[in-house]
Design an enzyme around this catalytic site. Structure first.
Site, short mmCIF file in Angstrom:
data_model
loop_
_atom_site.label_atom_id
_atom_site.label_comp_id
_atom_site.label_asym_id
_atom_site.label_seq_id
_atom_site.Cartn_x
_atom_site.Cartn_y
_atom_site.Cartn_z
N ASP A 298 -46.76 117.58 -75.15
CA ASP A 298 -46.11 118.21 -76.00
C ASP A 298 -45.89 119.70 -75.19
O ASP A 298 -46.45 120.02 -74.46
CB ASP A 298 -46.04 118.45 -77.50
CG ASP A 298 -44.84 118.47 -78.18
OD1 ASP A 298 -43.79 118.78 -77.78
OD2 ASP A 298 -44.88 118.18 -79.39
C1 NOJ Z 1 -41.77 120.13 -79.38
C2 NOJ Z 1 -41.72 118.74 -80.50
O1 NOJ Z 1 -42.90 118.65 -80.79
C3 NOJ Z 1 -41.70 117.37 -79.54
O2 NOJ Z 1 -41.46 116.53 -80.34
C4 NOJ Z 1 -40.35 117.66 -78.70
O3 NOJ Z 1 -40.01 116.33 -78.13
C5 NOJ Z 1 -40.56 118.52 -77.76
N1 NOJ Z 1 -40.78 120.10 -78.14
C6 NOJ Z 1 -39.54 118.97 -76.88
O4 NOJ Z 1 -38.47 119.46 -77.20
#
Ligand code: NOJ
Length: 756
Positions: A298
């Site tokens: 993430d």
């Molecule tokens: C953080 C989020 O937790 C995740 O779900 C997302 O896909 C990513 N950012 C990218 O935007």
């Protein structure tokens, strides 16, 4: 004019020749194409990898965002430089054929090997045509429709140059304070698994080489939904049994289904951040489940291991993540900046890097990007495909089926066509919040349909005033609201949260309606007019006050682009609501965590023989929630017959059929979601008080009956027991089939191992 399709391979040959490579498959066969089989695929990947420098290999493990959309705390402005030097393998938050083409052209034409980029994006519940938020959509329990909405999302996203969605979120979530509960399928493992499978089927289709299918991503691995106190990114401390029985099954099911990628979660699990968690990523994901796609972090979650107090610096964090099994670094720049040194020092092995790069390149090949890196850019088709009439119609259908009718006293709904309505509330004339958050390229103003517009489109008889804002405490419009209420036949109030109050980094400690909305309800109630509230929200709310004050509650979630039409369809009975909750609505926030399948304890309350004082309960609130899992009303009524079992004993090589007749006994045609719950009465580890093990959604005309059959197999009764894995145990199993989870057990059977 010579097409780019021809120029591209030609350029590659020129580049390779100029670069002095004596042998490569490319110099013999410069025209890439989608590989025919695994052998072919491996051969091509190997021959490309033979050309790559260490830096170029590391580049494939790097994912950066553009500034086009901001979905996390940091931006590195230098992404174009990285791209030009071949240090970027994938990008996210870049959309539109023109923009992705421009970036792809840099990758293909300006880097030494011309390896195409992979474009990812958060296509969570629609791309431009926005469907209800995932928790809303899940309330339809309609797997075919859920698959269809993911399919449409993939079609719209891929026509604008995207190859990869960061979805579905398959985190089982049981804490309504956690804002991200809105992004998943609710509190139940079985239902979450089925819905997640449908979403992946929709995104990936059955052939990734089609230019309208995209890679899916099972996220957030793992147990992100178990964050302490519902605070986002918070610690997870969990037993192995709970991890395996509750949180991991949807992930495992998606591996079996061929999901292409996994995303690690921000949280730690039992003291080890998920992004550096070898147990989760290697032992379970790769070794037990044989996952063969790639794992992405993430957003900056490698870097965050320093804050977790797990890594001493970024280089160390990179080593921990990579050696745990993370193939691609999202936005952290750690692999980009630190990995080469780690390889030189021997703390990361190049052999393992090769494996990661191989898994990333394989998917690029499968998508056909080496055949034509621009094959997902369709400037000419964007207009025709995106927001098409058909997509909007399906979005309306999904929104209708997502709506859950929580209360309907005196059959106040459906409304008659000529009813004079006072339309009140901060979300009634709202085209912004109605599509929710994580809305990709979804248009709000001018495209999304508000409830007010839905009423106008139906030529309804209504007057409107806002009454109050979502969160401010201004009371200046209350008098107007009272005035229009006084002259109406019925008041319809559209209330709720703003879209920003749920989703990432949007945990709340107070889950009541915000601002002065409850005060407005109480004021309007004094007019004595029948009162219907329509709710838009991204989590279960504490509706204890509302459930006393109002006559009808329509839970509409954030219903998406066609949401206003769908809500009006339900209000007038053009669609008879059929949605059921996938998550418990507590009576009060003090009951959290609360879910339908908690354990019994040694001192269960409210049962015959329970000691009034010394039992497991609250002294100031009941144990029962306000609205249980699986609950939802219809304008008609359904009567359940008694269960008939075709045998009393189940073994590992037989099945039991449980059949039941369900009759529509009311005045409307309608759909019912019939749910099967089973309880393992005695276990060698204690078992939940009940577990959803099957569901069927059927349509019954008024007066019609149908017999529904559930097949129960040994597999359905398995549970994870530490050290033994998933096992069956002999004994008695109780069951019931009903329209929601709050029901007594009516039948039972035994499980006995066959003697053969
Ligand atoms: C953080 C989020 O937790 C995740 O779900 C997302 O896909 C990513 N950012 C990218 O935007």
């Amino acid at each position: 004019m010579v097409s780019k399709k021809i120029i591209y391979p030609f350029l590659l040959v020129v580049i390779f020749c100029l670069s002095g490579f004596s042998y490569s498959e490319f110099s013999i066969k410069p025209k890439y194409s989608v590989p025919n089989n695994d052998e072919d695929l491996n051969r091509r990947v190997d021959s490309l990898m033979a050309l790559m420098t260490l830096k170029e290999k590391i580049g494939q493990t790097v994912l950066y965002t553009t500034q086009f959309d901001i979905t996390g705390p940091s931006i590195d402005d230098n992404y174009l430089d990285y791209l030009r030097e071949g240090s970027l393998g994938a990008m996210f938050n870049a959309t539109g054929s023109a923009f992705t083409r421009k970036l792809q052209k840099i990758a293909v034409e300006e880097t030494r090997l011309g390896i195409p980029l992979l474009f990812g994006y958060d296509v969570i519940h629609g791309y431009k045509t926005i469907f209800p938020i995932p928790m809303g959509e899940a309330s339809s329990w309609d797997l075919e429709l859920i698959e269809k909405s993911a399919r449409i999302s993939a079609i719209e996203a891929s026509v604008e140059g995207l190859h990869w969605t960061f979805a579905p979120m398959v985190d089982v979530a049981r804490d309504p304070r956690w804002g991200r509960i809105s992004e998943g399928a609710g509190e139940d493992t079985f239902l979450c698994t089925k819905i997640s499978e449908a979403r992946v089927r929709g995104f990936q289709g059955d052939d990734l080489s089609q230019d309208n299918t995209i890679l899916a991503c099972a996220k957030h691995y793992a147990a992100y939904g178990a964050a302490q106190a519902g605070r986002d990114y918070h610690t997870v401390d969990i037993s192995e049994n709970t991890l395996r029985n509750v949180y991991l099954p949807p992930f495992e099911a998606l591996v079996k289904q061929g999901v292409a990628t996994f995303m690690t979660s921000f949280n730690e699990v039992n003291g080890v951040p998920a992004t550096g968690n070898k147990y989760l990523l290697k032992d379970i994901l790769r070794d037990e489940w044989n996952f063969d796609g790639f794992v992405v972090t993430d957003y900056t979650s490698i870097n965050e291991m320093v804050h977790h107090g797990y890594a001493k610096d970024l280089k160390h964090a990179g080593e921990l993540a990579f050696n745990a099994g993370v193939d691609m670094d999202m936005q952290g720049g750690v692999y980009l900046n630190e990995m080469e040194k780690s390889i030189e020092e021997g703390t990361i092995s190049e052999t393992q890097l090769n494996q990661s790069v191989r898994s990333i390149l394989k998917l690029k090949f499968k998508l056909g990007l080496f055949d034509d890196p621009y094959r997902y850019c369709h400037e000419d088709q964007e207009k025709e495909i995106i927001l098409s009439k058909e997509h909007l119609q399906i979005a309306r259908e999904v929104a209708q089926k997502s709506i859950v009718l929580l209360k309907n006293d005196d059959k106040i709904l459906p409304l008659k066509s000529d009813t004079k309505i006072a339309l009140i509330g901060p979300l009634a004339d709202d085209e912004f919040n109605i599509i929710g958050n994580w809305t990709a390229r979804g248009d709000r103003d001018g495209v999304a349909v508000s409830v007010k517009e839905g009423l106008e489109a139906r030529n309804s008889n209504f007057t409107f005033t806002k009454g109050c804002e979502i969160s401010s405490d201004s009371r200046s419009d209350i008098a107007n609201a009272l005035e229009i209420a006084a002259t109406s036949d019925v008041v319809v109030m559209v209330l709720g949260e703003s879209e920003r109050m749920s989703g990432e980094a949007a945990s709340r400690t107070n889950i009541k309606l915000p601002g002065i909305q409850q005060e407005l309800i109480k004021e309007i109630k004094k007019t004595g007019k029948p009162l219907v509230i329509v709710l838009m929200n991204g989590r279960p709310l504490d509706l204890s006050l509302e459930s006393e004050q109002v006559d009808a509650i329509v839970e509409a979630w954030f219903p998406g682009t066609s949401g206003g039409h769908a809500i009006v369809d339900v209000l007038f009975g053009d669609y008879n609501p059929s949605g059921k909750l996938t998550v418990t609505f507590p009576m009060t926030i003090g009951q959290i965590p609360i879910h339908y399948n908690m354990k019994n304890t040694g001192r269960p309350a409210y049962i015959k023989g329970a000691n009034e004082r010394y039992s497991s309960k609250y002294i100031d609130a009941p144990n029962k929630p306000l609205y249980p899992f699986g609950f939802g009303l219809s304008y008609t009524t359904f009567e359940y017959g008694s269960i008939s079992l075709d045998r009393e004993t189940l073994s590992e090589n037989t099945t039991i059929n449980a059949s039941i007749e369900v009759k529509n006994t009311g005045e409307y045609d309608g759909e019912e979601i019939i749910q099967l719950y089973i309880k393992d009465v005695i276990g060698s580890i204690t078992r939940p008080t009940k577990e959803l093990k099957g569901f069927k959604k059927i349509f019954l005309k008024k007066g019609e009956s149908k017999t529904v059959i559930f097949e129960i197999a040994a597999e359905d009764l398995k549970f994870y027991k530490n050290k033994s894995g998933f096992i069956n145990e002999e004994g008695k199993y109780e069951m019931f089939i009903a329209g929601n989870s709050d029901h007594e057990f009516t039948d039972s059977f035994n499980f006995i191992f066959s003697k053969i």
